[in-house]
Design a protein around this motif. Sequence first.
Motif, PDB file in Angstrom:
ATOM      1  N   ASP A  35       0.819  -1.213   0.000  1.00  0.00           N
ATOM      2  CA  ASP A  35       0.000   0.000   0.000  1.00  0.00           C
ATOM      3  C   ASP A  35       0.852   1.261   0.000  1.00  0.00           C
ATOM      4  O   ASP A  35       0.364   2.337  -0.317  1.00  0.00           O
ATOM      5  CB  ASP A  35      -0.874   0.045   1.269  1.00  0.00           C
ATOM      6  N   THR A  94       3.965   1.676  -1.463  1.00  0.00           N
ATOM      7  CA  THR A  94       4.961   1.897  -2.515  1.00  0.00           C
ATOM      8  C   THR A  94       4.362   2.661  -3.707  1.00  0.00           C
ATOM      9  O   THR A  94       3.191   2.490  -4.030  1.00  0.00           O
ATOM     10  CB  THR A  94       5.596   0.589  -3.017  1.00  0.00           C
ATOM     11  N   ALA A  95       5.190   3.475  -4.298  1.00  0.00           N
ATOM     12  CA  ALA A  95       4.748   4.222  -5.480  1.00  0.00           C
ATOM     13  C   ALA A  95       5.609   3.874  -6.693  1.00  0.00           C
ATOM     14  O   ALA A  95       5.573   4.568  -7.695  1.00  0.00           O
ATOM     15  CB  ALA A  95       4.844   5.722  -5.190  1.00  0.00           C
ATOM     16  N   GLU A 146       7.076   1.828 -10.022  1.00  0.00           N
ATOM     17  CA  GLU A 146       6.373   1.334 -11.218  1.00  0.00           C
ATOM     18  C   GLU A 146       6.415  -0.186 -11.328  1.00  0.00           C
ATOM     19  O   GLU A 146       5.536  -0.788 -11.945  1.00  0.00           O
ATOM     20  CB  GLU A 146       6.996   1.966 -12.468  1.00  0.00           C
ATOM     21  N   ALA A 178       0.049   0.537 -17.435  1.00  0.00           N
ATOM     22  CA  ALA A 178       1.081   1.329 -16.758  1.00  0.00           C
ATOM     23  C   ALA A 178       0.574   1.763 -15.389  1.00  0.00           C
ATOM     24  O   ALA A 178       1.348   1.984 -14.464  1.00  0.00           O
ATOM     25  CB  ALA A 178       1.443   2.535 -17.595  1.00  0.00           C
ATOM     26  N   ILE A 179      -0.732   1.881 -15.300  1.00  0.00           N
ATOM     27  CA  ILE A 179      -1.352   2.178 -14.005  1.00  0.00           C
ATOM     28  C   ILE A 179      -1.148   0.970 -13.103  1.00  0.00           C
ATOM     29  O   ILE A 179      -1.407  -0.158 -13.515  1.00  0.00           O
ATOM     30  CB  ILE A 179      -2.862   2.423 -14.205  1.00  0.00           C
ATOM     31  N   LEU A 180      -0.660   1.219 -11.910  1.00  0.00           N
ATOM     32  CA  LEU A 180      -0.437   0.119 -10.964  1.00  0.00           C
ATOM     33  C   LEU A 180      -1.787  -0.495 -10.602  1.00  0.00           C
ATOM     34  O   LEU A 180      -2.532   0.046  -9.795  1.00  0.00           O
ATOM     35  CB  LEU A 180       0.264   0.643  -9.707  1.00  0.00           C
ATOM     36  N   THR A 181      -2.119  -1.575 -11.251  1.00  0.00           N
ATOM     37  CA  THR A 181      -3.455  -2.139 -11.122  1.00  0.00           C
ATOM     38  C   THR A 181      -3.396  -3.525 -10.507  1.00  0.00           C
ATOM     39  O   THR A 181      -2.619  -4.359 -10.954  1.00  0.00           O
ATOM     40  CB  THR A 181      -4.106  -2.247 -12.520  1.00  0.00           C
ATOM     41  N   PRO A 182      -4.210  -3.759  -9.499  1.00  0.00           N
ATOM     42  CA  PRO A 182      -4.219  -5.100  -8.919  1.00  0.00           C
ATOM     43  C   PRO A 182      -4.695  -6.135  -9.927  1.00  0.00           C
ATOM     44  O   PRO A 182      -5.504  -5.835 -10.813  1.00  0.00           O
ATOM     45  CB  PRO A 182      -5.231  -5.004  -7.770  1.00  0.00           C
TER      46      PRO A 182
END
Lengths: 437, 283
Positions: A270, A272-273, A275, A369-373
Amino acid sequence: MTIKLRLTLALLLTSLWLSSPLSLAAAEKLTRGPYLQMPTTNSMVIRWRTEKERKSYVRYGLTPATATNLVRSPGVFTEHVVQLTKLKPDTRYFYSIGYDTNKWITEVGPDFSFLTPPMPGPARPTRIWALGDPGTANTNQMAVRDAFYKWSGRNPDLWLMLGDNAYSDGTDAQYGKAVFDLYGALHRQVALWPTLGNHDALSASSPTQSGVYYDVFTLPTLGQSGGLPSGTEAYYSFDYANIHFICLDSQDTDRSPHGVMATWLRADLDSTAREWIICFFHHPPYSKGGHDSDKKSDSGGRLWEMRENILPILEAGGVDLVLCGHSHDYERTFLLNGHYGTSTNLTSTMILNHGDGRSDGNGVYEKPAILTPNKGAVYVVSGSAGQTEAGKLNHPAMYLSLKKLGSLVIDIDGLTAEVKFIGDKGQGRDYFTLRKK
Amino acid sequence: MNFWRWLGLLPLLLLALPALAHGPLHEQITNVTAELSLRPNDVPLLLRRGELNRLDERWDAALADFQLAKQLAPANPEPLLGLGRLALDQGKLTDATASLTRFLAIQSNHVEGHLLLARALVRNQRASNAVEHFSRALALSTEPRPEWFIERSQAQFSQGDRHLAEALAGLDEGVAKLGPVPTLQLAAIALEMRRQGFDAALQRLDTILASSERKERWLLRRGEILELGGRPGEAVTAYNAAREAFEALPLRLQRSLAMLDFRRELDAKLAALPASPKTLPTK
């Protein structure tokens, strides 16, 4: 030549010989290292071992000629641990170790230098070398090592060991041979990030955080290298450029879904930002090699529990690559999501891309590219850096399964990760690409 | 070794053959068994095989090894530790407690011994005794793990609300030793909430906020604690801070499914409170 003159000359030569760094290196027996640990953007730990108890000195600088900054750890030891601080990110430093201000064991030069990690966030080309179950200290391990060195032509930016780092019992002597001697030159320049395997655990205990593995490594417990503090060296995380790495302990730590490691993992993901998210631990969630992930009894249920309890957390957190060892082979999945049961429960919808993941094949694996689950991860068993063993090698989640020696190379450049399995003679035995767009 | 002695080893080898196909643990058991066939009374070897058998969940074989080791070396405490570990794995709590108590009577400063006994006592509903042994292990260890502090606080808390302060103090001891570890603080926040210590919970949350690169979820949690504490105005401020943190994220993070859920949750919370924007602006 008179006797007096001869004696004078001999004394002069002796004093010159004694005052040179090289002579001191010979005088002081270095029994391990130096090796680098726990790099951060502004610090580096340098460790080494001497035969006799000595003081611990490091001098360092931006060039060999200006390596005059001096750090000393208080006390007298055979096991030396010195942390250099206030370093600049993404900067090469040259260093020398010694036991007094004028007694240096190593020369200052390119062989004894390191590059501090870049600031976390911005992308930069990064090469990662991962070795699973390497620690045989035999010709297989050497061949895999040399094949990588030759193939790569340069040091990796990071290297990981996926457990069973030193056979057969992870003793200090075995670590000396299989980990520190075998990769001696690399240790001086690039810090190793390890995880605990079942063989390492025969001489170490995560429940008590003691023993050889915990003694020889200095790992972040307080998020020093990025990530959330875990409070333990058994599992930890760190950042490098645009990549977040998570090391879990699949061997000796509670693997239940609401255990402390799982709670920390959720919080860490939760927070981390970065890539890219790469997770590594020893016991593979999917394998039909020397170990069978369908058997609940295999390895005390560790493969099963990591799959059932930990994978849902990792996938919900957007993990991209999961690297394991334990089975002494190479097995890698398709782009996969939501497969938490046995291989017979694998459904077509769990395979998000049925292709080979190759740009010159039927297409690379793509993720947003969006960090997606839950948009897919590739699971790699790369446990043949020291030996291979028989197995069915028929897990249906695998695109490819090989009983071949080798190690894994991951090149990440921006939003593209190129993954290659390099054989013991430098053969490119597998490759695939993960791309975020 | 003559032919007949080799022949005598044959059944052993035949028994070991299936094990060879089952990976390193079995391979090690086979190797140690081979060594034991030459030195059948070697206590360290028996202990090693007992431990390997335990790890392999061959309970009877492990028990036989530890018992023989104990018989051969009655003054050696190690077989008792092995028997304790084994009984705990099998859920034989009375046996585990007995072996470990005897082990600790000889090796009173053994960290793992205290931890194992504490765990056996917890499972045997003897939390008060367990706390003593957790505390002893924590005092003896130079590198305690966060799990131990949490296990001890759970043992303390399981004895009732009157032990809450004690449980919290134990977690704080962990924070003092290990640093601001979120898992310790999260456990402490749950206990603080139970005793309605909202300000203390918020202070603890702030330590997690400080170490976390992404703040939005922790700020949302801050708002929830404030709401539960009957401070809706401050809760709105916290939720708005969460919104600002969310909006400061790179777009690739804002648009993720998890973040879209987060945003909906935040919207709902803000909408339920007075004097707050009804929804987040759409990017």
